[in-house]
Design an enzyme around this catalytic site. Structure first.
Site, PDB file in Angstrom:
ATOM      1  N   GLY A  35       0.846  -1.193   0.000  1.00  0.00           N
ATOM      2  CA  GLY A  35       0.000   0.000   0.000  1.00  0.00           C
ATOM      3  C   GLY A  35       0.879   1.239   0.000  1.00  0.00           C
ATOM      4  O   GLY A  35       2.091   1.155   0.234  1.00  0.00           O
ATOM      5  N   LEU A  36       0.254   2.355  -0.251  1.00  0.00           N
ATOM      6  CA  LEU A  36       0.984   3.626  -0.320  1.00  0.00           C
ATOM      7  C   LEU A  36       1.694   3.934   0.992  1.00  0.00           C
ATOM      8  O   LEU A  36       1.339   3.393   2.050  1.00  0.00           O
ATOM      9  CB  LEU A  36      -0.004   4.769  -0.598  1.00  0.00           C
ATOM     10  CG  LEU A  36      -0.628   4.839  -1.987  1.00  0.00           C
ATOM     11  CD1 LEU A  36      -1.750   5.880  -1.993  1.00  0.00           C
ATOM     12  CD2 LEU A  36       0.422   5.187  -3.044  1.00  0.00           C
ATOM     13  N   SER A  37       2.647   4.836   0.933  1.00  0.00           N
ATOM     14  CA  SER A  37       3.255   5.352   2.160  1.00  0.00           C
ATOM     15  C   SER A  37       2.151   6.002   2.992  1.00  0.00           C
ATOM     16  O   SER A  37       1.377   6.810   2.475  1.00  0.00           O
ATOM     17  CB  SER A  37       4.331   6.382   1.798  1.00  0.00           C
ATOM     18  OG  SER A  37       4.873   6.937   2.970  1.00  0.00           O
ATOM     19  N   GLY A  38       2.040   5.615   4.240  1.00  0.00           N
ATOM     20  CA  GLY A  38       0.987   6.147   5.109  1.00  0.00           C
ATOM     21  C   GLY A  38      -0.292   5.324   5.099  1.00  0.00           C
ATOM     22  O   GLY A  38      -1.249   5.638   5.811  1.00  0.00           O
ATOM     23  N   GLY A  40      -0.585   2.396   6.294  1.00  0.00           N
ATOM     24  CA  GLY A  40      -0.696   1.722   7.594  1.00  0.00           C
ATOM     25  C   GLY A  40       0.083   0.424   7.701  1.00  0.00           C
ATOM     26  O   GLY A  40      -0.140  -0.360   8.628  1.00  0.00           O
ATOM     27  N   SER A 109       6.205  -1.794  -1.906  1.00  0.00           N
ATOM     28  CA  SER A 109       6.231  -2.755  -3.019  1.00  0.00           C
ATOM     29  C   SER A 109       5.215  -2.371  -4.097  1.00  0.00           C
ATOM     30  O   SER A 109       4.213  -3.065  -4.296  1.00  0.00           O
ATOM     31  CB  SER A 109       5.997  -4.190  -2.530  1.00  0.00           C
ATOM     32  OG  SER A 109       4.974  -4.313  -1.571  1.00  0.00           O
TER      33      SER A 109
HETATM   34  N1  LIG Z   1      -6.963   1.682   9.939  1.00  0.00           N
HETATM   35  C1  LIG Z   1      -5.714   2.142  10.042  1.00  0.00           C
HETATM   36  N2  LIG Z   1      -4.692   1.271   9.868  1.00  0.00           N
HETATM   37  C2  LIG Z   1      -3.411   1.693   9.934  1.00  0.00           C
HETATM   38  N3  LIG Z   1      -3.037   2.973  10.172  1.00  0.00           N
HETATM   39  C3  LIG Z   1      -4.008   3.889  10.338  1.00  0.00           C
HETATM   40  C4  LIG Z   1      -5.390   3.509  10.274  1.00  0.00           C
HETATM   41  N4  LIG Z   1      -6.128   4.623  10.475  1.00  0.00           N
HETATM   42  C5  LIG Z   1      -5.259   5.625  10.677  1.00  0.00           C
HETATM   43  N5  LIG Z   1      -3.981   5.210  10.606  1.00  0.00           N
HETATM   44  C6  LIG Z   1      -2.782   6.072  10.768  1.00  0.00           C
HETATM   45  O1  LIG Z   1      -2.096   6.109   9.514  1.00  0.00           O
HETATM   46  C7  LIG Z   1      -0.675   6.184   9.719  1.00  0.00           C
HETATM   47  C8  LIG Z   1      -0.026   5.026   8.982  1.00  0.00           C
HETATM   48  O2  LIG Z   1       1.381   5.170   9.061  1.00  0.00           O
HETATM   49  P1  LIG Z   1       2.401   3.983   8.830  1.00  0.00           P
HETATM   50  O3  LIG Z   1       3.748   4.468   9.241  1.00  0.00           O
HETATM   51  O4  LIG Z   1       1.893   2.741   9.468  1.00  0.00           O
HETATM   52  O5  LIG Z   1       2.332   3.824   7.239  1.00  0.00           O
HETATM   53  P2  LIG Z   1       3.241   2.934   6.252  1.00  0.00           P
HETATM   54  O6  LIG Z   1       2.290   2.297   5.316  1.00  0.00           O
HETATM   55  O7  LIG Z   1       4.141   2.058   7.044  1.00  0.00           O
HETATM   56  O8  LIG Z   1       4.071   4.034   5.465  1.00  0.00           O
HETATM   57  P3  LIG Z   1       5.579   3.949   4.851  1.00  0.00           P
HETATM   58  O9  LIG Z   1       5.447   3.237   3.540  1.00  0.00           O
HETATM   59  O10 LIG Z   1       5.982   5.371   4.637  1.00  0.00           O
HETATM   60  O11 LIG Z   1       6.463   3.255   5.835  1.00  0.00           O
HETATM   61  C9  LIG Z   1      -0.441   6.136  11.219  1.00  0.00           C
HETATM   62  O12 LIG Z   1      -0.290   7.456  11.688  1.00  0.00           O
HETATM   63  C10 LIG Z   1      -1.743   5.497  11.746  1.00  0.00           C
HETATM   64  O13 LIG Z   1      -2.043   5.886  13.072  1.00  0.00           O
END
Ligand SMILES: Nc1ncnc2c1ncn2[C@@H]1O[C@H](COP(=O)(O)OP(=O)(O)OP(=O)(O)O)[C@@H](O)[C@H]1O
Ligand SMILES: [Mg+2]
Length: 199
Positions: A35-38, A40, A109
């Site tokens: 999934g995209l950056s952010g 989760g 990915s």
């Molecule tokens: N249902 C959810 N599941 C996961 N995260 C969530 C959800 N709702 C809100 N969030 C928020 O979204 C953000 C997700 O950030 P996270 O660092 O986990 O993303 P990531 O996909 O690992 O990004 P990156 O690719 O940059 O590492 C967090 O601040 C989290 O609290």
């Protein structure tokens, strides 16, 4: 891939994987978060690891940021470097799965072809989990301030901004992290693990 290893044989393990599963009380395999950056990935991978560990599962997270400090510290973010990064992680994840673990991988990915390579490495024990969140939401979350930097032109090849993201076409599981809370998302994931990895 340019294969340079020749005259290599395969040796059998003394302990069959099924015996490891019986000892652990569950199967091994790979839950491949994309999934995209952010979206989760990190939040849910580590949250799920905590929950499963508490229930005595053998579980381990491979996370993008950590892997890029070590295993893939020689790679950047151009498509061929991303491909090699994902190939390595796919192989490492498969080794963990062979060792009986449930491996949770947290990498953007973005390319279908790269994920297909990881899936092949997982030999039937690969579960693609699409963490669905639109770009606007992810950009609003911006947990690491990366979108801001990317928009300012400070990060080249940033997924969703200046590099593509190809959503999975047929993932084993979709978690809508916009509609669901973190806790609800973890409930969905835990239920999936219990369904799929139970002996
Ligand atoms: N249902 C959810 N599941 C996961 N995260 C969530 C959800 N709702 C809100 N969030 C928020 O979204 C953000 C997700 O950030 P996270 O660092 O986990 O993303 P990531 O996909 O690992 O990004 P990156 O690719 O940059 O590492 C967090 O601040 C989290 O609290
Ligand atoms: Mg992350």
């Amino acid at each position: 891939m340019n294969v340079k290893s020749t005259h290599i044989t395969t040796v059998e393990h003394a302990v069959p994987v099924e015996e490891r599963w019986r000892k652990n009380g569950h199967r091994g395999g790979v839950l491949w978060f994309t999934g995209l950056s952010g979206a989760g990935k990190t939040t849910l991978a580590f949250g799920l690891e905590r929950r499963l560990f508490g229930k005595s599962y053998q579980v381990y997270v491979l996370d993008g940021d950590n892997v890029r400090h070590g295993l893939s510290s020689d790679l950047g973010f151009a498509p061929e470097d991303r491909a090699e990064n994902i190939r390595r992680i796919g192989e490492v994840a498969a080794l963990f799965a062979d060792a009986g673990f449930i491996v949770l991988t947290a990498f953007i990915s973005p390319y279908r072809q790269d994920r297909a390579v990881a899936r092949r490495a997982g030999r039937g024990r690969f579960h693609e989990v699409f963490l669905r969140a639109d770009l606007e939401t992810c950009e609003r979350r911006d947990p690491k301030g990366l979108y801001k930097k990317a928009r300012a032109g400070l990060i080249p090849d940033f997924t969703g901004v200046s590099a593509p993201y190809e959503p999975p076409e047929d993932p084993e599981l979709v978690v809508d992290t916009v509609a669901l809370t973190v806790r609800e998302s973890l409930d969905v994931l835990e239920e999936y693990v219990e369904r799929v990895f139970t002996l």
